[in-house]
Design an enzyme around this catalytic site. Structure first.
Site, short mmCIF file in Angstrom:
data_model
loop_
_atom_site.label_atom_id
_atom_site.label_comp_id
_atom_site.label_asym_id
_atom_site.label_seq_id
_atom_site.Cartn_x
_atom_site.Cartn_y
_atom_site.Cartn_z
CE LYS A 21 -6.52 -7.54 0.43
NZ LYS A 21 -6.11 -6.43 1.30
CD GLN A 77 -7.30 -3.51 3.15
OE1 GLN A 77 -7.32 -4.72 2.93
NE2 GLN A 77 -6.75 -2.65 2.33
CG ASP A 134 -0.15 -7.55 3.83
OD1 ASP A 134 -0.43 -7.83 2.64
OD2 ASP A 134 -0.88 -6.85 4.55
#
Ligand code: NDP
Length: 303
Positions: free
Chosen positions: A55, A99, A122
């Site tokens: 990422k 995460q 997200d």
């Protein structure tokens, strides 16, 4: 009947990353603004480390600022919540991603709820879930959005199509169903208690599978000509590839769909690897640059 068209997720993702990079350049050149994504990693799960590294690398390649925050595996929940509070309040930060999975001492729901909805790239915050289902502007969860982009590119207008989403998780199945509904599909959602699952799947013109069961969906579950999106990522033993030095069998990645069977029946299908996977990070970058624009009162970029 000829084999299905293979939907090339890597190529789609590369195209999307280019558009994001152009939007980031525009933001810098026209408005002097940087787009920044902060990723929080708690603990030392090796798979999470790989994801976070990827990422970060792709965020920088798109011209954005990438900041990684690492917390020890035994970090108390308050420490993580304190960090989230700080980045929420920092105007330089446009996107925040924690995460998952998190260690047991930390409540995932509490953490997701603590992230500012505007920075929740997200799309997991309940406010954003509500916005998605009610048709309001919101960051959309990355994996299902990547699936939607590939479906639209493959099929064009999705209006009226019969879609089946197999799996009802909060991060894939449910938001996928919401997105397909918003495209005017007729949507079914199936799960572990669904009766007559193969027959229900075989009615679908669009079949999105996210169950986490290696090669569960067989060729005869698929309507001839259907478009199949396989979200699953499963590592299985591959003794045919030989053994590792320690004698354990080598492994390979497979999806939730038995690809070799499905490719003979479907009209189009995503492979694993190289299908949905690459789109997920590209969509995260897209969400970040959009968040940067919205937070600065600018119109959404063309991504
Ligand atoms: P979850 O485990 O959260 O959800 C799985 C869903 O599948 C549940 O709704 C479950 O039903 C259903 N299910 C499980 N077994 C069966 C069965 N035998 N028959 C019917 N339904 C079943 O998984 P995720 O949604 O998080 O992930 C699904 C897959 O997608 C995984 O392989 C994961 O690795 C992959 N993934 C890939 C991503 C990418 O970037 N490509 C991103 C995210 C996930 P019930 O609710 O009834 O228990």
């Amino acid at each position: 009947m000829s084999d299905a068209t293979i939907i090339d997720g890597k190529a789609f993702a590369a195209g999307l990353r280019e558009k994001v990079a152009a939007a980031v350049t525009g933001l810098k050149d026209r408005h002097g603004l940087e787009a920044r994504l902060d990723v929080v990693l708690v603990g030392d799960d090796p798979a999470s480390h790989v994801y976070v590294r990827n990422k970060g690398k792709q965020t920088e390649e798109a011209g954005m600022v990438s900041v990684e925050h690492r917390l020890a595996v035994d970090a108390p929940e308050q420490e993580l919540l304190g960090l989230i509070d700080r980045v929420n309040g920092d105007p330089a930060v446009n996107g925040i991603l924690v995460q998952l999975p998190l260690p047991d001492q930390i409540d995932e729901q509490k953490v997701t709820a603590a992230i500012s909805p505007e920075k929740d790239v997200d799309g997991f915050h309940v406010v954003n879930v509500g916005r998605l289902w009610t048709g309001a502007e919101a960051p959309v969860p990355c994996t299902p959005y990547g699936c939607l982009l590939m479906l639209k590119e493959t099929l064009g207008d999705l209006k009226g199509k019969r879609a089946m989403v197999l799996g009802r998780s909060n991060i894939v199945g449910k938001p996928m169903a919401a997105l397909l509904l918003a495209e005017h599909c007729t949507v079914n959602i199936a799960h572990s208690r669904t009766r007559d699952l193969p027959e229900r799947c075989a009615e679908a013109e669009i079949l999105v599978v996210a169950v986490g069961r290696p090669e569960m969906v067989r060729g005869d579950w698929i309507k001839p000509g259907a478009t199949v999106i396989d979200v699953g990522i499963n590592r299985i033993d591959a003794p045919e590839k030989g053994a590792n030095e320690d004698g354990s069998p080598k492994t390979r990645l497979v999806g939730d769909v038995a690809f070799d069977e499905a490719v003979k029946v479907a009209g189009a299908i995503t492979p694993v690897p190289g299908g949905v996977g690459p789109m997920t990070i590209a969509c995260l970058l897209r969400n970040t640059v959009i968040a940067a624009c919205r937070q600065n009162g600018l119109p959404d970029p063309e991504v």
